[in-house]
Design an enzyme around this catalytic site. Structure first.
Site: not given
Ligand code: PXP
Length: 253
Positions: A12, A15, A48, A50, A54, A75, A106, A156, A199
């Site tokens: 992901n 960031h 993602h 949003r 952001r 996402e 999330t 998931e 997550h």
């Molecule tokens: N999976 C989903 C569905 C998420 O919403 C997120 C966070 O955006 C992640 C995985 C990844 O989580 P993390 O950034 O904490 O590794």
């Protein structure tokens, strides 16, 4: 015991966009990060979009779809705006997540059991557009059964509560949360769902999750982008994959 399937890593890259947006310019570019992550052995890219934009913005989604060869996992919240964007971008996959404007990330899984009649048609529209749909749910029986009944082929499992337990180094809670994830994965697999998790996963807590045989994909973001500051993004991805594979083959034990 179920045979262990290969375990994919979806990275992901939200960031990277968070850092870019802190200055408003084009650097660092999430597409460049995605290319680097791909060359380091990631199996997919997750982003993602949003509602408040952001981090990832609409244009990032289009550039990622056109610019990378790996499967793109989009996402998003279940809104009409996101449905329209997602069906335009046509990613490989879409993961529907709950979204609360004031949350930092999330916070919990989607309440599929409580919103079945709203979510099921949404799932159908995405599937009609040939997009593989997953629902981000807490490791709870009612949510998994409800997810199955929407027709979505994938869930998931939200590993946030497990992350909190590991961050608190509370071994009782860690065992309890892991057990919930294991049972949820077993139930979902038994119902014929493909099972992912994600997550809050880090180098320190990923292996017990990666060892769960029914899981076929982990989506990991914040830790990898944070760790990139210290060891570089490619090295962080390689190390995460190594830990996942060792857990899968039993080399950790
Ligand atoms: N999976 C989903 C569905 C998420 O919403 C997120 C966070 O955006 C992640 C995985 C990844 O989580 P993390 O950034 O904490 O590794």
């Amino acid at each position: 015991m179920a045979a262990k399937k290969p375990l994919r890593l979806g990275v992901n890259i939200d960031h990277v966009a968070t850092i870019r947006n802190a200055r408003g310019g084009p650097h660092p570019d999430p597409l460049r990060a995605a290319e680097l992550v791909a060359s380091a052995g990631a199996d997919g890219i997750t982003a993602h979009l949003r509602e408040d934009r952001r981090h990832i913005i609409d244009e990032d989604m289009r550039r990622l779809k056109d610019g990378i060869d790996l499967p793109l996992n989009f996402e998003m919240a279940a809104t009409a705006e996101m449905l329209q964007l997602c069906t335009q971008v046509k990613p490989h996959a879409c993961c529907i997540v709950p979204e609360n404007r004031n949350e930092q990330t999330t916070e919990g899984g989607l309440d599929v059991a409580g919103q079945h009649n709203f979510i099921a048609p949404f799932v159908r529209e995405l599937m009609d557009a040939n997009i593989r749909v997953s629902l981000f749910v807490d490791p709870e029986q009612s949510q998994i059964e409800a997810a199955k009944s929407t027709g979505a082929p994938v869930i998931e499992i939200h590993t946030g509560a497990y992350y909190e337990a590991t961050a608190a180094t509370d071994s009782k809670r860690i065992s309890a949360e892991l057990e919930k994830i294991r049972s949820a994965a077993e139930l979902a697999d038994g119902l014929g769902l493909e099972v992912h998790a994600g997550h809050g996963l880090t180098f320190l807590n990923v292996q017990p999750v990666a060892a769960i045989p029914q899981l076929v994909e982990l989506n990991i973001g914040h830790f990898l982008v944070g760790e990139a500051v210290f060891m570089g993004l490619a090295e962080a991805v390689k190390e995460m994959k190594r830990l996942m594979q060792d857990a899968r083959t039993g080399a950790m034990y």
